[in-house]
Structures are given as structure tokens and as C-alpha cells.
Motif scaffolding. Sequence first.
Motif, PDB file in Angstrom:
ATOM      1  N   GLN A 169       0.834  -1.195   0.000  1.00 39.81           N
ATOM      2  CA  GLN A 169       0.000   0.000   0.000  1.00 39.81           C
ATOM      3  C   GLN A 169       0.876   1.255   0.000  1.00 39.81           C
ATOM      4  OE1 GLN A 169      -2.516  -0.260   3.421  1.00 39.81           O
ATOM      5  NE2 GLN A 169      -3.493  -2.147   2.750  1.00 39.81           N
ATOM      6  N   PRO A 170       0.486   2.293  -0.756  1.00 42.98           N
ATOM      7  CA  PRO A 170       1.302   3.518  -0.811  1.00 42.98           C
ATOM      8  C   PRO A 170       1.446   4.227   0.535  1.00 42.98           C
ATOM      9  CG  PRO A 170      -0.358   3.516  -2.552  1.00 42.98           C
ATOM     10  CD  PRO A 170      -0.642   2.339  -1.671  1.00 42.98           C
ATOM     11  N   LYS A 171       0.400   4.215   1.352  1.00 43.20           N
ATOM     12  CA  LYS A 171       0.490   4.930   2.634  1.00 43.20           C
ATOM     13  C   LYS A 171       1.455   4.233   3.594  1.00 43.20           C
ATOM     14  CE  LYS A 171      -3.319   2.826   5.122  1.00 43.20           C
ATOM     15  NZ  LYS A 171      -4.452   3.046   5.977  1.00 43.20           N
ATOM     16  N   THR A 172       1.656   2.941   3.428  1.00 41.97           N
ATOM     17  CA  THR A 172       2.575   2.214   4.296  1.00 41.97           C
ATOM     18  C   THR A 172       4.009   2.667   4.075  1.00 41.97           C
ATOM     19  OG1 THR A 172       1.114   0.315   4.275  1.00 41.97           O
ATOM     20  CG2 THR A 172       3.355  -0.068   4.989  1.00 41.97           C
ATOM     21  N   ALA A 173       4.386   2.859   2.838  1.00 43.80           N
ATOM     22  CA  ALA A 173       5.738   3.331   2.541  1.00 43.80           C
ATOM     23  C   ALA A 173       5.986   4.693   3.168  1.00 43.80           C
ATOM     24  CB  ALA A 173       5.956   3.389   1.031  1.00 43.80           C
ATOM     25  N   VAL A 174       4.998   5.561   3.117  1.00 49.44           N
ATOM     26  CA  VAL A 174       5.139   6.889   3.726  1.00 49.44           C
ATOM     27  C   VAL A 174       5.253   6.766   5.248  1.00 49.44           C
ATOM     28  CG1 VAL A 174       3.966   9.102   4.081  1.00 49.44           C
ATOM     29  CG2 VAL A 174       3.953   8.033   1.833  1.00 49.44           C
ATOM     30  N   GLN A 175       4.438   5.900   5.857  1.00 46.96           N
ATOM     31  CA  GLN A 175       4.501   5.700   7.309  1.00 46.96           C
ATOM     32  C   GLN A 175       5.864   5.165   7.731  1.00 46.96           C
ATOM     33  OE1 GLN A 175       1.304   2.971   8.054  1.00 46.96           O
ATOM     34  NE2 GLN A 175      -0.181   4.586   8.464  1.00 46.96           N
ATOM     35  N   LEU A 176       6.360   4.166   7.018  1.00 44.04           N
ATOM     36  CA  LEU A 176       7.645   3.573   7.378  1.00 44.04           C
ATOM     37  C   LEU A 176       8.788   4.560   7.185  1.00 44.04           C
ATOM     38  CD1 LEU A 176       7.210  -0.013   5.941  1.00 44.04           C
ATOM     39  CD2 LEU A 176       7.115   0.689   8.325  1.00 44.04           C
ATOM     40  N   LEU A 177       8.770   5.307   6.106  1.00 41.77           N
ATOM     41  CA  LEU A 177       9.804   6.305   5.865  1.00 41.77           C
ATOM     42  C   LEU A 177       9.760   7.399   6.924  1.00 41.77           C
ATOM     43  CD1 LEU A 177      12.082   7.225   4.003  1.00 41.77           C
ATOM     44  CD2 LEU A 177      10.384   8.496   2.706  1.00 41.77           C
ATOM     45  N   THR A 178       8.587   7.836   7.290  1.00 38.22           N
ATOM     46  CA  THR A 178       8.446   8.846   8.346  1.00 38.22           C
ATOM     47  C   THR A 178       8.977   8.325   9.671  1.00 38.22           C
ATOM     48  OG1 THR A 178       6.493   9.712   7.238  1.00 38.22           O
ATOM     49  CG2 THR A 178       6.786  10.322   9.535  1.00 38.22           C
ATOM     50  N   ASN A 179       8.648   7.083  10.008  1.00 36.32           N
ATOM     51  CA  ASN A 179       9.135   6.501  11.260  1.00 36.32           C
ATOM     52  C   ASN A 179      10.654   6.392  11.276  1.00 36.32           C
ATOM     53  OD1 ASN A 179       6.695   6.205  12.555  1.00 36.32           O
ATOM     54  ND2 ASN A 179       6.338   4.163  11.754  1.00 36.32           N
ATOM     55  N   VAL A 180      11.235   5.940  10.184  1.00 36.67           N
ATOM     56  CA  VAL A 180      12.692   5.788  10.120  1.00 36.67           C
ATOM     57  C   VAL A 180      13.385   7.137  10.264  1.00 36.67           C
ATOM     58  CG1 VAL A 180      14.584   5.215   8.559  1.00 36.67           C
ATOM     59  CG2 VAL A 180      12.711   3.633   8.847  1.00 36.67           C
ATOM     60  N   LEU A 181      12.906   8.136   9.544  1.00 30.20           N
ATOM     61  CA  LEU A 181      13.526   9.457   9.632  1.00 30.20           C
ATOM     62  C   LEU A 181      13.360  10.070  11.021  1.00 30.20           C
ATOM     63  CD1 LEU A 181      12.561  10.947   6.162  1.00 30.20           C
ATOM     64  CD2 LEU A 181      14.811  10.171   6.916  1.00 30.20           C
ATOM     65  N   LEU A 182      12.162   9.956  11.578  1.00 26.24           N
ATOM     66  CA  LEU A 182      11.919  10.518  12.902  1.00 26.24           C
ATOM     67  C   LEU A 182      12.753   9.831  13.970  1.00 26.24           C
ATOM     68  CD1 LEU A 182      10.197  12.521  14.539  1.00 26.24           C
ATOM     69  CD2 LEU A 182       8.519  10.715  14.798  1.00 26.24           C
ATOM     70  N   LEU A 183      12.806   8.508  13.931  1.00 21.72           N
ATOM     71  CA  LEU A 183      13.607   7.775  14.911  1.00 21.72           C
ATOM     72  C   LEU A 183      15.092   8.073  14.746  1.00 21.72           C
ATOM     73  CD1 LEU A 183      11.780   4.336  14.974  1.00 21.72           C
ATOM     74  CD2 LEU A 183      11.803   6.064  16.757  1.00 21.72           C
ATOM     75  N   SER A 184      15.553   8.250  13.521  1.00 24.35           N
ATOM     76  CA  SER A 184      16.960   8.569  13.295  1.00 24.35           C
ATOM     77  C   SER A 184      17.312   9.938  13.863  1.00 24.35           C
ATOM     78  CB  SER A 184      17.277   8.542  11.798  1.00 24.35           C
ATOM     79  OG  SER A 184      17.029   7.280  11.266  1.00 24.35           O
ATOM     80  N   VAL A 185      16.474  10.926  13.615  1.00 25.53           N
ATOM     81  CA  VAL A 185      16.735  12.274  14.136  1.00 25.53           C
ATOM     82  C   VAL A 185      16.694  12.273  15.659  1.00 25.53           C
ATOM     83  CG1 VAL A 185      15.768  14.605  14.267  1.00 25.53           C
ATOM     84  CG2 VAL A 185      15.963  13.460  12.067  1.00 25.53           C
ATOM     85  N   MET A 186      15.734  11.573  16.239  1.00 30.65           N
ATOM     86  CA  MET A 186      15.651  11.538  17.700  1.00 30.65           C
ATOM     87  C   MET A 186      16.817  10.768  18.307  1.00 30.65           C
ATOM     88  SD  MET A 186      11.696  11.436  18.832  1.00 30.65           S
ATOM     89  CE  MET A 186      11.109  10.189  17.725  1.00 30.65           C
ATOM     90  N   ALA A 187      17.260   9.709  17.654  1.00 28.29           N
ATOM     91  CA  ALA A 187      18.414   8.968  18.168  1.00 28.29           C
ATOM     92  C   ALA A 187      19.661   9.835  18.173  1.00 28.29           C
ATOM     93  CB  ALA A 187      18.635   7.700  17.328  1.00 28.29           C
ATOM     94  N   VAL A 188      19.846  10.613  17.144  1.00 28.19           N
ATOM     95  CA  VAL A 188      20.983  11.539  17.119  1.00 28.19           C
ATOM     96  C   VAL A 188      20.842  12.556  18.245  1.00 28.19           C
ATOM     97  CG1 VAL A 188      22.083  13.374  15.776  1.00 28.19           C
ATOM     98  CG2 VAL A 188      21.474  11.222  14.678  1.00 28.19           C
ATOM     99  N   GLY A 189      19.647  13.066  18.453  1.00 22.88           N
ATOM    100  CA  GLY A 189      19.433  14.030  19.538  1.00 22.88           C
ATOM    101  C   GLY A 189      19.688  13.429  20.906  1.00 22.88           C
ATOM    102  N   VAL A 190      19.233  12.214  21.120  1.00 19.27           N
ATOM    103  CA  VAL A 190      19.410  11.551  22.418  1.00 19.27           C
ATOM    104  C   VAL A 190      20.880  11.262  22.683  1.00 19.27           C
ATOM    105  CG1 VAL A 190      18.959   9.411  23.677  1.00 19.27           C
ATOM    106  CG2 VAL A 190      17.087  10.624  22.573  1.00 19.27           C
ATOM    107  N   THR A 191      21.587  10.789  21.672  1.00 17.85           N
ATOM    108  CA  THR A 191      22.981  10.452  21.878  1.00 17.85           C
ATOM    109  C   THR A 191      23.883  11.674  22.015  1.00 17.85           C
ATOM    110  OG1 THR A 191      23.325  10.254  19.486  1.00 17.85           O
ATOM    111  CG2 THR A 191      22.829   8.240  20.705  1.00 17.85           C
ATOM    112  N   SER A 192      23.413  12.839  21.544  1.00 14.00           N
ATOM    113  CA  SER A 192      24.235  14.040  21.672  1.00 14.00           C
ATOM    114  C   SER A 192      24.003  14.776  22.980  1.00 14.00           C
ATOM    115  CB  SER A 192      23.962  14.977  20.489  1.00 14.00           C
ATOM    116  OG  SER A 192      22.630  15.437  20.535  1.00 14.00           O
ATOM    117  N   ILE A 193      23.025  14.367  23.753  1.00 17.75           N
ATOM    118  CA  ILE A 193      22.747  15.011  25.044  1.00 17.75           C
ATOM    119  C   ILE A 193      23.677  14.420  26.105  1.00 17.75           C
ATOM    120  CG2 ILE A 193      21.041  15.248  26.887  1.00 17.75           C
ATOM    121  CD1 ILE A 193      18.904  15.329  24.798  1.00 17.75           C
TER     122      ILE A 193
END
Length: 128
Positions: free
Chosen positions: A103-127
Amino acid sequence: MSALAVPKFAALNRFEGFWLYAVCQGLPTYAGVALTVKLMGVSEIVGERYGAAIFVVIASTIHGFVTPWLGPKFPRFFKHTSEPVFLNAHLSFAEKVSSWLGQPKTAVQLLTNVLLLSVMAVGVTSIR
């Protein structure tokens, strides 16, 4: 020669639906919540030993139980999280996952989750 798909046992179908809701939708969502809580510096959940892991497991389990039950009752509120393909008794586990990923919406959901988790992981590890 065409073969008819035989529906599987109701308990097995419910277990597969629960597992797919909990792992494919609940786990990334609540892992992101745990990272956000860590990023904000709130120590009630993530400050304890295994606190974040316990929170993610419990929240994903509740998500897996509640979403298939409330999704059909309140389609307006659960339109982004309710996946009828997860509870289709005529599909095998692999076919359910393949249908969901197609489904097209699934790809968008997964991509959003990966990007969001990556940005937050960088933020958490830099604190510090």
C-alpha cells in the motif's frame, strides 16, 4: 486449476493480527515516544533500568489488543492505524505483510518513522 483459500482458525488469525498491529505499528510509535521522553529529560520512564523497554513492550501490547477491537467501531478516529488486511483470515502471514507493504500509505509511514527515529536517536545520543 484454481484453489480456494481455506480460512484459518479464528484464534490463529487474531494472534497474527495482534502481532502485526503490535510490531508493525505499535513498536515504532512507542519507541519514538520513549526516545522523545529521553530527549526531554523526563526520567520517570527512561530513568529506571529497562524502563523504556518495559514501556515500549507494554504500550505495543495494548496497541495490538485495542486497535483491532476499536478500529472497526470507530473508523473515523482509527482511519490511519486500522488495517483490515491484518485480520483477513483468507491470507497467510506472509501475504498479510506483503499486502500491507504494497500500500502507498505504508511506505510513507515507514519512511516517516525511520527518519523521525533517526533524528531523535541523534538528539538523544548528543545530550550529556
